[in-house]
Design a protein around this motif. Structure first.
Motif, PDB file in Angstrom:
ATOM      1  N   GLY A 121      -2.828  -1.857  -8.609  1.00  0.00           N
ATOM      2  CA  GLY A 121      -1.614  -1.429  -7.927  1.00  0.00           C
ATOM      3  C   GLY A 121      -0.545  -2.464  -8.171  1.00  0.00           C
ATOM      4  N   THR A 122       0.480  -2.113  -8.916  1.00  0.00           N
ATOM      5  CA  THR A 122       1.465  -3.114  -9.326  1.00  0.00           C
ATOM      6  C   THR A 122       2.532  -3.278  -8.243  1.00  0.00           C
ATOM      7  N   GLY A 123       3.058  -4.494  -8.151  1.00  0.00           N
ATOM      8  CA  GLY A 123       4.072  -4.819  -7.155  1.00  0.00           C
ATOM      9  C   GLY A 123       3.463  -5.515  -5.957  1.00  0.00           C
ATOM     10  N   GLU A 124       3.766  -6.815  -5.813  1.00  0.00           N
ATOM     11  CA  GLU A 124       3.173  -7.624  -4.742  1.00  0.00           C
ATOM     12  C   GLU A 124       3.572  -7.108  -3.365  1.00  0.00           C
ATOM     13  N   ASN A 125       2.648  -7.221  -2.393  1.00  0.00           N
ATOM     14  CA  ASN A 125       2.907  -6.655  -1.060  1.00  0.00           C
ATOM     15  C   ASN A 125       3.234  -7.706   0.001  1.00  0.00           C
ATOM     16  N   ASN A 126       3.413  -8.974  -0.371  1.00  0.00           N
ATOM     17  CA  ASN A 126       3.575 -10.031   0.631  1.00  0.00           C
ATOM     18  C   ASN A 126       4.998 -10.193   1.150  1.00  0.00           C
ATOM     19  N   ILE A 135       5.373  -0.900 -11.197  1.00  0.00           N
ATOM     20  CA  ILE A 135       5.695   0.352 -11.881  1.00  0.00           C
ATOM     21  C   ILE A 135       4.704   1.449 -11.522  1.00  0.00           C
ATOM     22  N   GLY A 136       3.935   1.241 -10.439  1.00  0.00           N
ATOM     23  CA  GLY A 136       2.965   2.246 -10.016  1.00  0.00           C
ATOM     24  C   GLY A 136       1.543   1.782 -10.209  1.00  0.00           C
ATOM     25  N   LEU A 137       0.650   2.730 -10.491  1.00  0.00           N
ATOM     26  CA  LEU A 137      -0.772   2.442 -10.636  1.00  0.00           C
ATOM     27  C   LEU A 137      -1.178   2.452 -12.104  1.00  0.00           C
ATOM     28  N   LEU A 138      -1.986   1.465 -12.479  1.00  0.00           N
ATOM     29  CA  LEU A 138      -2.521   1.365 -13.831  1.00  0.00           C
ATOM     30  C   LEU A 138      -4.041   1.421 -13.755  1.00  0.00           C
ATOM     31  N   LYS A 139      -4.637   1.974 -14.805  1.00  0.00           N
ATOM     32  CA  LYS A 139      -6.084   2.177 -14.821  1.00  0.00           C
ATOM     33  C   LYS A 139      -6.622   1.876 -16.218  1.00  0.00           C
ATOM     34  N   SER A 140      -7.759   1.179 -16.252  1.00  0.00           N
ATOM     35  CA  SER A 140      -8.375   0.849 -17.543  1.00  0.00           C
ATOM     36  C   SER A 140      -9.882   1.047 -17.449  1.00  0.00           C
ATOM     37  N   SER A 141     -10.453   1.567 -18.513  1.00  0.00           N
ATOM     38  CA  SER A 141     -11.909   1.735 -18.590  1.00  0.00           C
ATOM     39  C   SER A 141     -12.511   0.897 -19.708  1.00  0.00           C
ATOM     40  N   ASP A 142     -11.698   0.023 -20.332  1.00  0.00           N
ATOM     41  CA  ASP A 142     -12.188  -0.823 -21.422  1.00  0.00           C
ATOM     42  C   ASP A 142     -11.821  -2.287 -21.206  1.00  0.00           C
ATOM     43  N   SER A 153       4.812   6.007  -9.495  1.00  0.00           N
ATOM     44  CA  SER A 153       5.687   5.097 -10.244  1.00  0.00           C
ATOM     45  C   SER A 153       6.762   4.460  -9.375  1.00  0.00           C
ATOM     46  N   ASN A 154       7.082   5.057  -8.226  1.00  0.00           N
ATOM     47  CA  ASN A 154       8.093   4.463  -7.360  1.00  0.00           C
ATOM     48  C   ASN A 154       7.478   3.831  -6.115  1.00  0.00           C
ATOM     49  N   SER A 155       6.193   3.522  -6.176  1.00  0.00           N
ATOM     50  CA  SER A 155       5.557   2.853  -5.040  1.00  0.00           C
ATOM     51  C   SER A 155       6.125   1.456  -4.837  1.00  0.00           C
ATOM     52  N   GLN A 156       6.486   0.805  -5.932  1.00  0.00           N
ATOM     53  CA  GLN A 156       7.113  -0.531  -5.960  1.00  0.00           C
ATOM     54  C   GLN A 156       6.192  -1.648  -5.472  1.00  0.00           C
ATOM     55  N   VAL A 172      -8.188   6.193  -2.645  1.00  0.00           N
ATOM     56  CA  VAL A 172      -7.159   6.172  -1.604  1.00  0.00           C
ATOM     57  C   VAL A 172      -6.306   4.928  -1.801  1.00  0.00           C
ATOM     58  N   VAL A 173      -4.990   5.090  -1.725  1.00  0.00           N
ATOM     59  CA  VAL A 173      -4.057   4.000  -1.978  1.00  0.00           C
ATOM     60  C   VAL A 173      -3.069   3.884  -0.819  1.00  0.00           C
ATOM     61  N   GLY A 174      -2.910   2.667  -0.328  1.00  0.00           N
ATOM     62  CA  GLY A 174      -1.883   2.384   0.664  1.00  0.00           C
ATOM     63  C   GLY A 174      -0.654   1.819  -0.006  1.00  0.00           C
ATOM     64  N   VAL A 175       0.485   2.484   0.130  1.00  0.00           N
ATOM     65  CA  VAL A 175       1.728   2.075  -0.513  1.00  0.00           C
ATOM     66  C   VAL A 175       2.637   1.403   0.517  1.00  0.00           C
ATOM     67  N   THR A 176       2.928   0.141   0.288  1.00  0.00           N
ATOM     68  CA  THR A 176       3.854  -0.585   1.164  1.00  0.00           C
ATOM     69  C   THR A 176       5.279  -0.108   0.938  1.00  0.00           C
ATOM     70  N   GLY A 177       5.628   0.121  -0.309  1.00  0.00           N
ATOM     71  CA  GLY A 177       6.951   0.642  -0.631  1.00  0.00           C
ATOM     72  C   GLY A 177       7.959  -0.439  -0.919  1.00  0.00           C
ATOM     73  N   SER A 178       9.200  -0.031  -1.078  1.00  0.00           N
ATOM     74  CA  SER A 178      10.274  -0.929  -1.514  1.00  0.00           C
ATOM     75  C   SER A 178      10.474  -2.073  -0.527  1.00  0.00           C
TER      76      SER A 178
END
Length: 947
Positions: A121-126, A135-142, A153-156, A172-178
């Protein structure tokens, strides 16, 4: 008359609204990611190689950990603005795995270890000053070799990611937001198809996001989430509100019910701040709460404690004049009043009416006093034993010295998987409780940095903890009695950088919460220092390290400091430190100092130092005394608990002493051409109410000046770059083809007036034509925030200070010689090749257990088109000694030649030089002997010599 006043009010109000910048739309955020990717592909400088020179030992802010429960020597670390790093050897070494994405800003990471699927989940929440949006959520399987963008993409800013351990497609994702604006994208989202589609299952309001979500360890259906109401502005941070609360789901996040009700026992109301959660089982839940409710008034103080600041706020003149001189002097000295302010003369100032008793208190306050002196309850721990229906505080006393004034920066609690009574909480220190939160003890240590943000407890060995803090990663196997430090990643969060003129030159940098460091630019960034005992960089100042100025007559004299204008003059040879922050006069309004207060040594006289508060101060004697050379150069500040209406940038023209520019955090740019006697506002034609991130007087033309503006503190991510050729009377927009991203710094090349360097929140750029067009640097340089840049004039090295990946270096000598109009049309332009000294060590090693030493000749060139070329190495007799093919991109290219002879070339050279004896090296290669040679590509030739 009333109608006229009403019209005036409406006009002024409309103007103020217009001045405020609107948050950037989600469509523009998406497009910016696409634009940046395209620019990488087409950049003329994408092959310019950057080297990371560290430093590493101080590390940077960790926000999350994901540990393999079956093999805890393998784990991932998420750094706030430094990406995600992977270790398989218990933190002995790490590999970055997020570098091929469009961001390094991390809020949370989660791993499904069965399928090896990583979610970020990109974008620090502190909610920090430098908590960059994602820029939203990124996922990798490799393991990060490739990444897929999977929505939001606008979760920030992302608070938490929970993967169903029995179904990795259910998340399940908790979005703090802008961070700085209202947003309807906050809330809890759920996917059942691995991120292809999302459903919002909980939404509170446009200022209340989700900061934490946890599920019961053995039941994914039972979840608890905490919402956080906050309002952050550049001038004020309100970290609490009525809609900060705890919610529960019994169906894996499909539906939610508020459980922190008025009857539950958990605090409710406007003072509820950030909440962190820990779930032991379906019934036992812990919460830590940053309570912003005020503490009850304490009993009247003991008179023996002496005078207090607040005493003067309501003190009458008569009462003040009756104070004992001894008692008043004790207060004045203890609180750092200047020597001229002692009882006798302060009483005379009050007696004459020049100052009031309340001015004594005001003298000690600044715009940050409300943030640091507010008597709130602070950290509280609550426990529920009935699945969140009721809550009870676990302790009787205040948990002091944990959060201080910034609980918004922490907010997590952990319970041991094997014992419900064993808790861990943290803020500045890290504390543990063995009695369910009744009492706590510190487990901080001398090698553990303060300010903690992540913790993992080994479910099979609960004394084994992994901790993430502002200074990296620490590991303990004895429940915090002793800690190991695991800081090899270069993830320093730099605010500022500078260099001296020594040989080799030293690099100085100020970092977030890690002080100011100094080290040689060529210092080895490896583990050899652990053998001889001295890390090659040294800390020269603590706190949040800020700007650095070095006296060019004596590099031991260094000016630097920490946040809010606390600057010192250091003598690195004698270790003396002299505090030099200017102080307002008694009776005057306190100066306002920015978090990153600007300073500047005059290039005309190294005894002259400038320092910016809300006015510009000048010292003619190295900071010993100060004089104000301006009135307020801002819009006057705003009421709040964060300093605002402050100067952010200072630049003096190298052409004229006293030709000075300033920029402020509220969008004003001023110039004086007479050392401060008069000032002119030159920002009326620039966008309003933006942070002036940099103002730079040109070193090539007296009338030229550059300005960059930054809308980050409005969640306004547009790019603003300007140039003036007439001292700021008119401005030229240099944004051109730049992808949207807030700009932090612009620098002018000291050699080539056409070259400009630019740093944004996710990239570094070069312009070859005075800003008409921009090229993106990317070779070795990830998408990280660039805060500062400097060019070392003797070596022509460009050094880039990033806020998340430490410092990068490359040499610009060849590009400085490039003239786009003259050189660009050439099919191939080979830059001068540095001669190299021949060595008998080539191809050999001093031990069979060591690799052979192999040489490399660095070749840099410009190609007018993408092409594959044949490189020929020619002797002075024009004989071909070696050939090989190289693929070139359009633009600047670089490759290495190993100075080896081909078999055919060896025979030809021996034929040409019959007296030559060539010996095969131990690695089986014949190397060029001493002599003159030519490198040829197509029809272009360039000579070099082996000496």
């Amino acid at each position: 008359m009333r109608l006229k006043l009403l019209l005036i009010f409406i006009i002024l109000y409309s103007a103020s609204l217009k001045a405020q910048q609107n948050p950037t739309s989600k469509e523009k955020i998406k497009q910016a990611v696409i634009d940046r990717a395209k620019l990488i592909d087409n950049s003329l400088v994408k092959n310019i190689q950057f080297e990371n020179i560290g430093p590493t030992v101080m590390s940077g802010r960790v926000v999350d950990l994901a540990v393999n429960p079956e093999n805890p020597t393998e784990f991932y670390v998420g750094y706030a603005s430094g990406g995600v790093w992977h270790t398989t050897n218990n933190g002995t070494s790490f590999t970055p795995i997020l570098d091929n994405t469009q961001t390094q800003n991390v809020g949370d990471i989660a791993v499904d270890w069965k399928t090896r699927t990583i979610w970020v989940g990109t974008g620090e929440n502190n909610a920090s000053r430098s908590s960059y949006a994602g820029i939203g959520l990124l996922k990798s399987s490799d393991n990060g070799q490739s990444w897929k963008h999977v929505g939001l993409s606008n979760s920030q800013h992302v608070g938490r990611i929970l993967i169903n351990p029995n179904n990795p497609d259910e998340v399940v994702v908790g979005v703090t937001g802008s961070l700085y604006s209202k947003s309807e994208d906050r809330g809890i989202y759920k996917t059942k198809d691995g991120g292809k589609t999302w459903t919002k299952t909980l939404y509170i309001d446009e200022v209340s996001g989700i900061i934490d979500v946890q599920h019961s360890p053995n039941d994914y259906n039972i979840m608890f989430a905490s919402s956080w109401t906050k309002d952050r502005k550049a001038w004020n941070f309100d970290g609490s509100g009525n809609n900060s609360a705890i919610y529960k789901s019994t169906d894996a996040g499909e539906t939610w019910q508020k459980v922190s009700t008025d009857k539950s026992g958990f605090p409710t109301g406007n003072g509820v701040g950030r909440i962190g959660l820990a779930v032991y089982d379906n019934n036992i839940v812990y919460a830590i709460h940053d309570s912003q409710f005020r503490r009850p008034s304490e009993a009247k103080k003991d008179e023996s404690n002496g005078l207090q600041k607040d005493d003067f706020k309501s003190m009458s003149t008569d009462a003040f004049l009756k104070l004992e001189d001894k008692k008043l002097n004790s207060f004045l000295k203890t609180n750092g009043f200047q020597e001229k302010y002692r009882a006798e003369n302060v009483k005379q100032m009050v007696r004459s009416g020049n100052v009031k008793p309340a001015d004594i208190a005001t003298y000690l306050e600044d715009a940050n006093s409300m943030l640091f002196d507010t008597p709130v309850i602070g950290a509280e721990v609550y426990k529920s034993t009935d699945g969140g229906l009721t809550w009870q505080k676990t302790h009787e006393d205040y948990i002091d010295d944990l959060y201080y004034s910034y609980g918004y920066y922490f907010g997590h609690i952990y319970v041991s998987p094997t014992n419900q009574e064993h808790l861990y909480i943290y803020g500045v220190p890290i504390l543990k409780s063995k009695d369910g939160g009744k009492t706590f003890v510190s487990i901080s240590a001398e090698n553990v940095h303060a300010d903690h943000h992540a913790l993992w407890i080994n479910p099979k060995q609960p004394n084994h903890l992994i901790n993430g803090n502002d200074g990296g990663v620490n590991i303990t196997y004895d429940d915090g009695e002793t800690w190991i430090k695991n800081n090899t990643p270069a993830v320093g969060q730099f605010y500022a950088i500078n260099v001296d003129n020594q040989t080799p030159y030293n690099v100085y940098g100020g970092l977030q919460d890690n002080g100011v460091w100094k080290g040689a630019n060529n210092a080895p960034e490896d583990r050899s220092w652990q053998q001889y005992g001295q890390y090659p960089w040294e800390m020269i100042m603590g706190g949040d390290g800020m700007q650095i100025e070095i006296d060019n007559r004596n590099p031991n004299i260094v000016y630097t400091g920490y946040q809010f204008g606390n600057y010192y003059r250091l003598n690195l040879e004698t270790k003396d430190q002299t505090y030099i922050q200017p102080k307002h006069q008694l009776g005057e309004s306190p100066y306002r100092f920015n978090w990153q207060t600007p300073i500047k040594l005059s290039s005309h006289n190294q005894d002259v130092l400038y320092l910016g508060g809300n006015i510009l101060m000048r010292s003619l004697n190295q900071g010993n005394t100060w004089e104000a050379i301006s009135d307020d150069l801002t819009n006057g500040g705003k009421k709040g608990n964060v300093a605002y209406g402050t100067l952010t940038s200072i630049s003096e023209s190298p052409f004229q002493f006293g030709l000075i520019y300033t920029g402020s955090d509220d969008g004003l740019v001023h110039v004086t051409k007479n050392g401060g006697a008069t000032w002119e506002d030159i920002s009326s034609n620039l966008p309003k109410d933006l942070w002036v991130s940099r103002v730079i007087a040109s070193s090539h033309k007296k009338e030229r000046v550059y300005v960059t503006l930054n809308g980050y503190r409005w969640d306004h991510f547009n790019t603003y770059v300007y140039k003036s050729e007439d001292y700021g009377e008119t401005w030229i927009n240099l944004t051109s083809n730049l992808p949207m991203s807030p700009v932090n710094v612009i620098k002018e090349d000291p050699v080539n007036s056409n070259l400009l360097y630019l740093g944004t929140d996710n990239a570094a750029y070069l312009s070859l034509d005075q800003g008409k067009h921009w090229e993106l640097f990317s070779n070795g340089l990830p998408a990280v925030a660039v805060h500062d840049m400097v060019i070392q004039k003797e070596t022509n090295d460009l050094l880039i200070a990033t806020h998340g990946r430490s410092i990068y270096k490359t040499n610009m000598s060849n590009i400085q010689k490039f003239n786009q109009n003259e050189n660009a049309p050439q099919e191939i332009l080979i830059f001068d090749i540095q001669n190299i000294r021949h060595s008998s060590r080539w191809g050999n090693s001093w031990s069979k257990w060591q690799d052979a030493y192999t040489p490399n000749l660095a070749i840099q060139l410009y190609s007018a088109k993408q092409q594959e070329v044949t490189v020929e190495i020619l002797s002075e007799n024009n004989s071909v000694l070696n050939t090989f093919n190289v693929k070139l991109d359009k633009g600047f290219n670089a490759f290495n030649y190993g100075l080896n002879l081909s078999e055919k070339g060896k025979k030809q050279l021996q034929k040409d030089r019959t007296d030559l004896v060539l010996q095969k090296a131990n690695n089986g290669i014949f190397y060029l002997p001493k002599g003159d040679y030519v490198l040829k590509i197509n029809k272009t030739k360039k000579g070099f010599k082996l000496e």
